[in-house]
Write a protein that holds these residues in place. Structure first.
Motif, mmCIF file in Angstrom:
data_model
loop_
_atom_site.group_PDB
_atom_site.id
_atom_site.type_symbol
_atom_site.label_atom_id
_atom_site.label_comp_id
_atom_site.label_asym_id
_atom_site.label_seq_id
_atom_site.Cartn_x
_atom_site.Cartn_y
_atom_site.Cartn_z
ATOM 1 N N GLU A 100 1.868 -4.973 12.969
ATOM 2 C CA GLU A 100 1.282 -4.250 13.812
ATOM 3 C C GLU A 100 -0.317 -5.856 13.066
ATOM 4 O O GLU A 100 -1.130 -5.174 14.334
ATOM 5 C CB GLU A 100 0.755 -2.911 12.947
ATOM 6 N N LEU A 101 -0.043 -6.357 12.637
ATOM 7 C CA LEU A 101 -1.084 -7.283 12.532
ATOM 8 C C LEU A 101 -1.013 -8.431 12.501
ATOM 9 O O LEU A 101 -1.762 -9.177 13.347
ATOM 10 C CB LEU A 101 -1.849 -7.297 10.335
ATOM 11 N N THR A 102 0.193 -8.636 12.334
ATOM 12 C CA THR A 102 1.419 -9.691 13.098
ATOM 13 C C THR A 102 1.575 -10.281 14.549
ATOM 14 O O THR A 102 1.676 -11.337 14.845
ATOM 15 C CB THR A 102 2.129 -10.730 11.692
ATOM 16 N N GLU B 169 1.153 3.026 4.132
ATOM 17 C CA GLU B 169 0.848 1.410 4.280
ATOM 18 C C GLU B 169 1.468 1.186 5.831
ATOM 19 O O GLU B 169 3.372 1.682 5.535
ATOM 20 C CB GLU B 169 1.101 0.503 3.089
ATOM 21 N N ARG B 170 0.805 0.699 6.414
ATOM 22 C CA ARG B 170 1.684 0.348 8.028
ATOM 23 C C ARG B 170 2.729 -0.623 7.976
ATOM 24 O O ARG B 170 2.271 -1.462 6.928
ATOM 25 C CB ARG B 170 0.618 0.573 8.911
ATOM 26 N N VAL C 193 0.993 -9.587 4.315
ATOM 27 C CA VAL C 193 0.165 -8.843 5.056
ATOM 28 C C VAL C 193 -0.434 -7.160 4.009
ATOM 29 O O VAL C 193 0.791 -7.257 3.598
ATOM 30 C CB VAL C 193 0.717 -7.951 5.984
ATOM 31 N N TRP C 194 -1.321 -6.505 3.900
ATOM 32 C CA TRP C 194 -1.285 -5.576 3.525
ATOM 33 C C TRP C 194 -2.218 -4.684 3.954
ATOM 34 O O TRP C 194 -3.112 -4.844 5.285
ATOM 35 C CB TRP C 194 -2.133 -4.974 2.266
ATOM 36 N N ASN C 195 -0.983 -3.838 4.656
ATOM 37 C CA ASN C 195 -2.112 -2.905 6.235
ATOM 38 C C ASN C 195 -2.217 -1.420 5.286
ATOM 39 O O ASN C 195 -1.513 -0.401 5.880
ATOM 40 C CB ASN C 195 -1.078 -3.122 7.327
ATOM 41 N N ALA D 228 4.095 -4.529 8.638
ATOM 42 C CA ALA D 228 3.358 -5.824 8.728
ATOM 43 C C ALA D 228 3.205 -6.241 10.480
ATOM 44 O O ALA D 228 2.146 -7.003 10.555
ATOM 45 C CB ALA D 228 3.386 -7.129 7.807
#
Length: 321
Positions: free
Chosen positions: A267-269, A262-263, A283-285, A265
């Motif tokens: 990276e998405l926000t 799991e990366r 966030v679930w990444n 959060a």
């Protein structure tokens, strides 16, 4: 100009920082294992084969610049460094496989009569330095086997290929697995396009890479592979996985046994340090998903040939016997 994501000469290693692509192409020095760990973990280096190569080459850099008194000291140092590298991106199995192979061969080398610390160190450096060349040859073999298999099953038509999560030289030591198949098809003059938009299943194929292939043929690969496999099945388009045997992990029985990385959060926000999501967003990444063997309808392409996913373990064990 041939793209090279990894530059190595004895005692020196640099990598193309993939976080900066495509805006700029900058190479960064990797001074040793700790630098490599961060580069792998931060995804400056991507692709299971490239991760293994950079990790091992970073160890070679340290070995070249370090003196040892005994062979046992060499073994202890190497074991500690390899354990560190394996922890950087645990879902991708190639680094683990290379580490296990190096430690086993190192133990055998130390047991030989007359072995010395200097001799063992120099042998190990040379062994590691051969990894890039071996990786490129494995990729070429994958390309040949995959292209031949696809051509045989497309009735002599021009071929349309869609790839996912494989960037050729950016993911390997210079050739590519899924894109290695595409490159071989192109060189043979049978490739029409490298994406999939038409609805003619007889001359289409999807080819993806893999970070881990377990005993029953299930595959862990970059997020989105599973949904792509479902779409290919619905449209009756052959779905292939192209990966070296170093991505094969027969110790795990099925896909549910794979620990999915799991990366962060951010990276998405965030993009370039700027928040693009509202404060407080959950966030679930996950970095990978699992594609069941029954969705790999074309087969798994390895350097030893193309095999049905469910038969891969038996086939590879037979090829190694």
């Amino acid at each position: 100009m041939v793209l090279e994501a990894i530059h190595y000469c004895r005692g020196e290693l640099s990598i193309l920082n993939q976080l900066l692509l495509p805006q700029s192409a900058q190479y960064e020095m990797v001074g040793g294992v700790q630098d490599a760990w961060h580069a792998i973990r931060d995804m400056k280096v991507r692709g299971a084969p490239a991760i293994a190569a950079v990790g091992c080459l970073s160890l070679a850099v340290e070995l070249v610049h370090k003196d040892f008194s005994t062979t046992e000291e060499v073994a202890e140092f190497v074991s500690e460094k390899l354990a560190c590298l394996v922890s950087a991106r645990p879902t991708a199995v190639n680094m683990t496989r290379e580490a296990q192979a190096l430690e086993e061969e190192l133990r055998d080398m130390i047991r030989k009569e007359g072995s010395t610390a200097v001799g063992v160190r120099d042998w190990l450096v040379t062994k590691i330095e051969g990894i890039p060349e071996r990786d490129i040859q494995v990729n070429r073999d994958i390309g040949q086997h995959g292209a031949r298999h696809i051509v045989e099953h497309t009735r002599g038509q021009k071929i349309v290929i869609l790839t996912h999560c494989n960037t050729g030289a950016l993911a390997t030591c210079g050739y590519g697995t899924a894109l290695g198949v595409v490159r071989t098809l192109h060189e043979a003059g049978t490739l029409e396009r490298v994406y999939c938009t038409e609805t003619r299943p007889y001359n289409q194929a999807v080819v993806v890479g893999a970070d881990r292939i377990v005993a029953n043929g299930d595959v862990a690969n970059k997020l989105g592979t599973f949904s792509l496999a479902l779409a290919a099945q619905h449209h009756q388009i052959p779905f292939y996985v192209a990966a070296p045997c170093s991505s094969w992990d027969p110790k795990l029985p099925c896909g549910s046994s794979v620990v999915i990385e799991e990366r962060a959060a951010a990276e998405l926000t965030h993009i370039n340090g700027q928040r693009i999501a509202a404060q407080g967003i959950d966030v679930w990444n996950p970095a990978f998903d699992i594609t069941p063997a029954n969705l790999i309808t074309g087969g798994i392409i390895t350097e030893f040939g193309v095999f049905p996913a469910a038969d891969l373990t038996a086939a590879l064990l037979a090829s190694k016997s």
